[in-house]
Every structure is written in structure tokens, then in C-alpha cells.
Design an enzyme around this catalytic site. Sequence first.
Site, mmCIF file in Angstrom:
data_model
loop_
_atom_site.group_PDB
_atom_site.id
_atom_site.type_symbol
_atom_site.label_atom_id
_atom_site.label_comp_id
_atom_site.label_asym_id
_atom_site.label_seq_id
_atom_site.Cartn_x
_atom_site.Cartn_y
_atom_site.Cartn_z
ATOM 1 N N ARG A 147 0.753 -1.250 -0.161
ATOM 2 C CA ARG A 147 -0.295 -0.284 -0.242
ATOM 3 C C ARG A 147 1.067 1.401 -0.144
ATOM 4 O O ARG A 147 0.637 2.609 0.267
ATOM 5 C CB ARG A 147 -0.915 -0.272 1.021
ATOM 6 N N LYS A 167 4.403 11.321 -11.268
ATOM 7 C CA LYS A 167 3.360 10.962 -12.630
ATOM 8 C C LYS A 167 4.849 9.412 -12.651
ATOM 9 O O LYS A 167 4.851 9.201 -13.259
ATOM 10 C CB LYS A 167 2.961 11.287 -13.710
ATOM 11 N N GLU A 226 12.659 18.527 -24.458
ATOM 12 C CA GLU A 226 12.153 18.524 -22.732
ATOM 13 C C GLU A 226 12.487 19.989 -22.791
ATOM 14 O O GLU A 226 11.265 20.453 -21.994
ATOM 15 C CB GLU A 226 11.647 17.548 -22.462
ATOM 16 N N LYS A 255 8.858 22.815 -13.934
ATOM 17 C CA LYS A 255 8.377 21.830 -13.613
ATOM 18 C C LYS A 255 7.425 21.525 -11.839
ATOM 19 O O LYS A 255 6.229 21.318 -12.072
ATOM 20 C CB LYS A 255 8.483 20.629 -14.400
ATOM 21 N N GLU A 264 -2.764 17.593 -12.160
ATOM 22 C CA GLU A 264 -3.572 17.834 -13.593
ATOM 23 C C GLU A 264 -4.897 17.774 -13.681
ATOM 24 O O GLU A 264 -5.324 17.776 -14.451
ATOM 25 C CB GLU A 264 -3.242 16.768 -14.688
ATOM 26 N N ARG A 287 -1.613 21.531 -14.648
ATOM 27 C CA ARG A 287 -0.610 21.018 -15.415
ATOM 28 C C ARG A 287 -0.423 20.094 -17.107
ATOM 29 O O ARG A 287 0.671 19.847 -17.589
ATOM 30 C CB ARG A 287 -0.515 18.999 -14.276
ATOM 31 N N ASN A 324 2.219 18.935 -21.323
ATOM 32 C CA ASN A 324 1.918 18.158 -22.616
ATOM 33 C C ASN A 324 1.850 19.343 -23.738
ATOM 34 O O ASN A 324 1.997 18.728 -24.844
ATOM 35 C CB ASN A 324 0.622 17.780 -22.538
ATOM 36 N N HIS A 382 2.879 17.479 -27.003
ATOM 37 C CA HIS A 382 2.649 16.084 -27.082
ATOM 38 C C HIS A 382 1.756 15.031 -27.557
ATOM 39 O O HIS A 382 1.631 14.079 -27.726
ATOM 40 C CB HIS A 382 2.336 15.862 -25.424
ATOM 41 N N HIS A 413 2.206 12.129 -29.910
ATOM 42 C CA HIS A 413 1.951 11.200 -28.921
ATOM 43 C C HIS A 413 1.194 10.802 -30.622
ATOM 44 O O HIS A 413 1.326 8.872 -30.600
ATOM 45 C CB HIS A 413 0.730 10.879 -28.202
ATOM 46 N N HIS A 431 10.188 9.766 -27.922
ATOM 47 C CA HIS A 431 9.701 10.160 -27.061
ATOM 48 C C HIS A 431 9.870 11.662 -28.178
ATOM 49 O O HIS A 431 8.887 12.423 -27.913
ATOM 50 C CB HIS A 431 9.369 10.102 -26.037
HETATM 51 P P1 NAD Z 1 15.148 5.176 -21.196
HETATM 52 O O1 NAD Z 1 14.447 4.886 -19.526
HETATM 53 O O2 NAD Z 1 14.477 3.840 -21.689
HETATM 54 O O3 NAD Z 1 16.551 5.071 -20.870
HETATM 55 C C1 NAD Z 1 16.714 5.836 -22.233
HETATM 56 C C2 NAD Z 1 18.060 4.821 -23.096
HETATM 57 O O4 NAD Z 1 19.239 5.169 -22.471
HETATM 58 C C3 NAD Z 1 17.653 3.290 -22.093
HETATM 59 O O5 NAD Z 1 18.534 2.234 -23.117
HETATM 60 C C4 NAD Z 1 18.630 3.381 -20.555
HETATM 61 O O6 NAD Z 1 18.845 2.417 -20.355
HETATM 62 C C5 NAD Z 1 19.892 4.470 -21.306
HETATM 63 N N1 NAD Z 1 20.568 5.128 -20.709
HETATM 64 C C6 NAD Z 1 20.151 5.377 -19.422
HETATM 65 N N2 NAD Z 1 20.983 6.034 -18.460
HETATM 66 C C7 NAD Z 1 22.202 6.406 -19.405
HETATM 67 C C8 NAD Z 1 23.471 6.851 -19.674
HETATM 68 N N3 NAD Z 1 23.195 7.194 -18.504
HETATM 69 N N4 NAD Z 1 23.881 6.462 -20.042
HETATM 70 C C9 NAD Z 1 23.988 5.225 -20.639
HETATM 71 N N5 NAD Z 1 23.003 4.916 -21.107
HETATM 72 C C10 NAD Z 1 21.195 5.808 -20.649
HETATM 73 O O7 NAD Z 1 14.150 6.557 -22.246
HETATM 74 P P2 NAD Z 1 13.582 8.029 -20.608
HETATM 75 O O8 NAD Z 1 13.408 9.218 -22.426
HETATM 76 O O9 NAD Z 1 14.590 8.467 -19.876
HETATM 77 O O10 NAD Z 1 12.059 8.204 -20.743
HETATM 78 C C11 NAD Z 1 10.995 7.497 -21.604
HETATM 79 C C12 NAD Z 1 10.090 7.305 -20.725
HETATM 80 O O11 NAD Z 1 9.612 8.173 -19.634
HETATM 81 C C13 NAD Z 1 8.691 6.052 -21.181
HETATM 82 O O12 NAD Z 1 7.992 4.942 -20.609
HETATM 83 C C14 NAD Z 1 8.091 8.313 -20.748
HETATM 84 O O13 NAD Z 1 6.884 7.096 -20.880
HETATM 85 C C15 NAD Z 1 8.007 8.421 -19.622
HETATM 86 N N6 NAD Z 1 7.474 9.444 -19.242
HETATM 87 C C16 NAD Z 1 7.209 9.275 -18.022
HETATM 88 C C17 NAD Z 1 7.043 11.433 -17.146
HETATM 89 C C18 NAD Z 1 6.449 10.972 -15.887
HETATM 90 O O14 NAD Z 1 6.428 12.405 -16.054
HETATM 91 N N7 NAD Z 1 6.398 9.868 -15.351
HETATM 92 C C19 NAD Z 1 7.292 12.396 -17.984
HETATM 93 C C20 NAD Z 1 7.946 12.115 -19.839
HETATM 94 C C21 NAD Z 1 8.692 10.615 -20.377
HETATM 95 N N1 GLY Z 2 5.485 14.773 -18.254
HETATM 96 C C1 GLY Z 2 4.122 15.579 -18.167
HETATM 97 C C2 GLY Z 2 4.267 15.874 -16.517
HETATM 98 O O1 GLY Z 2 4.554 15.402 -15.521
HETATM 99 O O2 GLY Z 2 2.446 16.259 -16.868
#
Ligand code: NAD
Ligand code: GLY
Length: 370
Positions: free
Chosen positions: A126, A148, A190, A232, A242, A246, A250, A253, A257, A270
Site C-alpha cells: 500500500r 506520475k 523537453e 516543472k 492535472e 499541469r 503536454n 505531446h 503521441h 519520445h
Molecule cells: P529510457 O529509460 O528507456 O532510457 C533511454 C536509454 O538510455 C535506455 O536504453 C537506457 O538504458 C539508457 N540509459 C539511461 N541512462 C543512461 C546513461 N546515463 N548512460 C547510458 N545509457 C543510459 O528512456 P527515457 O527517455 O529516460 O524515458 C522514457 C520513459 O519516460 C517513457 O516510458 C515515458 O513514458 C516516461 N516518461 C514519464 C514521464 C512522467 O512524468 N512520469 C514524463 C515523460 C516521460
Molecule cells: N510529463 C507531463 C507531466 O508530468 O505532467
Amino acid sequence: MSRTRDGVETVRVELGERGYPIHIGAGVLGRGDLLRPHLRGRQVAIVSNEVVAPLYLETLRQAIGEGRQVDVFLMADGERHKNLETYGALMDFLLEHRHNRTTTLVALGGGVVGDLTGFAAATFQRGVDFVQVPTTLLAQVDSSVGGKTAVNHPRGKNMIGAFYQPRCVLADTTVFDTLPDREYRAGLAEVVKYGVIRDAAFFDWLETRAGALGARDAGALARAVRRSCEIKAEVVAADEREGGLRAILNYGHTFGHAIETLTGYERYLHGEAVAIGMVMAADLSVRQGWLPAGEAGRIRALLETLGLPVTPPALAGDAMVAAMGLDKKVLDGRLRLVLAEALGRVIVTEDVDAQALGRTLAAGEALCRG
Ligand code: NAD
Ligand code: GLY
């Protein structure tokens, strides 16, 4: 908004008792003095992946120090593993290692690791504490901040999740040294977004420092990460779940998307799809008569200078509209978009002119060029 101590900048997300610090700077990943105050019990579970762990796990372990039970769960690399199966395997792992309600999960990796770990923390027994140690630029400026958390379902990205804030974020700016070029640039998209949505002076600064950012200049990066996190943090503090403001995060986005969906999540990262989406949103803002054409041109030019794609792939307008309509940012069946009124100022609107949208979707290479 932020304070500096020992070369570490700290931005606070002001959410009352759920508020937390984001520590930004070179070497913070190894700073036990920043991490340990957030480890409530004697158990810690580090969640990382097979790419990131060989690079940074040992430093993090040393920061945690002796005297705690530290278990490491390594997931396979990649978005396709941000799913219920990996989540289930992590739950099994935590129970097998007898983690209890005072454990702390520490996410060491990009947004994939962070999102999955956060959702696991929100639901294990929980809810247990978690700390974000983001290792991509995108994760430092976006996904690790704001609470998120989610995993994907075969029918849609991030369809199973929770709002759940970390106890602390450690954003070490030296981790970019090992980040692949495309991943790094995708994160810059971003960063540009924050200038467009909230801070014209930051946008101006990004224009003047685009060369330094492209070359991963440490000073420029620290400032870009700090300002992005400040913006942020401010938006999340005003509207955690949101309900309104918030949604400005987007910007770009909904178009982005749709592009990711129609290209099967294979062609673009992305951030790359968001870069194209931001140019499309700027183009539509001009066509609606809200944004001066010159400002839209600057958004496109900055993204281009930073090595990001700015032209959409050839996709049928109808397919784009349908893909945008399926986006979960659509409320009650009406298309809501974030559009720009000026650099540094955007609005969330349902007042979208169908003809103008059609022209934007058909503009291709001519986006933001009239
Ligand atoms: P990711 O986590 O897949 O990382 C990208 C690649 O880089 C991966 O292969 C990873 O292993 C590698 N990597 C990470 N750090 C490294 C480093 N320092 N050196 C070498 N390689 C490294 O991708 P991302 O772009 O970090 O994140 C994308 C994800 O984030 C998606 O799932 C998306 O939905 C999510 N996201 C969430 C939010 C939120 O508010 N929670 C916002 C934007 C995106
Ligand atoms: N990435 C959008 C949010 O965090 O709301």
C-alpha cells in the site's frame, strides 16, 4: 526557487508533507549525505537495468553505505519491459527478499526504470518510500519530477499507474557523459518545452547557449536542468493531479503521441516526436491567429539547431486526427490542445479550428514557414 550549496543546486517541489528536494549537480549520485536522510528503514531495493547498472550501481551502493540490507533488481532495458510482467517480477523479488513497509525503492535509470519503480513503490504494501536517481536528460527534467508513475498495457502507454511522489531526486549531471547522442538530444526537446510554456527569458538563453548544450557543456547543462526542474516543480505544486494548469506540460505531446502511435513507437524517441509535435502546435497557434509567425519560427529553429527532427513523417491527416482523438488528454470526446500565445505563454484550449488543424497536418516541411 532554488538554492546552491557545495556546488549542488536544490530545487524543492512544494507539496506540503509530500514535498521533496531535487538535488542537481556533478557527482550527487555518490553523495550519501544527500541520499541517506531519505532512507527511513534499514532495507533498500535498487531498481535499475542491465545498461545503467554497470555504469553507476557501485557508486550508488557506496552512497547508501554499510549497515543496510541492499537488494538489486535489474530489469531488461527498453520501453517494452515497462509492463505488468516486470512489475510482477519486482513484487515477487521484494517479497522473496522480505522487504517490509519501511523499505525504500531507489530507481536508478531513465524514465522507464523511474516510472515502473514509482508505480511499484505506490502499490507495494500500500505504498513505500522511493527515491529517483534519473540517468537520462529526459528523466532529470521531466519523468523523475512530479509523481506520475505508470506501466504500459498492450492497449496503451502508461495506462496503469498512480500519482505518487518520490522522497528525493538526485540528478547527477555527469551521467550525461555516457548517454547516447540521440537520447541526449531527445531530452533537450523537453528542456525547450519549458521555455515555450513558461519562460521566454529561458528560451532566449537556450538560443544563445544552443552550441554549448549541443556540446554537453557542464555549466550550461546544470543551468538547463535546474531551470527545467524549477518550472516543472512550480507547475506540479500548483496542480499535482492535472486538474488544470499541469496540462501545459503536454505542449507538443498530443501531436507527438499521435506520431509515435502511427509509427509504431519504433521510428522516433519520445522527445523527438515531441519536438515535431511542438513545431506542429506552434504552426497551428499561428494559423489560429494567436502566435506571431516569427516566434513559431524561433521554436522550429532552436529545435533544429539542437539536432532534433522538426518535420513530421508523411501520415494521413485523418489518421493523425484519429490518433490524436484517442489520446487520453481528450476529455469528453473533445479535442483539447495546448497552444502558444507567445514564447513563454501557452493555454489549454478546446477552441481548435478544424480547417487550421487540417492545414497544419498537411504542412509537412512548410511547418512554421507560412
Ligand atoms: P529510457 O529509460 O528507456 O532510457 C533511454 C536509454 O538510455 C535506455 O536504453 C537506457 O538504458 C539508457 N540509459 C539511461 N541512462 C543512461 C546513461 N546515463 N548512460 C547510458 N545509457 C543510459 O528512456 P527515457 O527517455 O529516460 O524515458 C522514457 C520513459 O519516460 C517513457 O516510458 C515515458 O513514458 C516516461 N516518461 C514519464 C514521464 C512522467 O512524468 N512520469 C514524463 C515523460 C516521460
Ligand atoms: N510529463 C507531463 C507531466 O508530468 O505532467
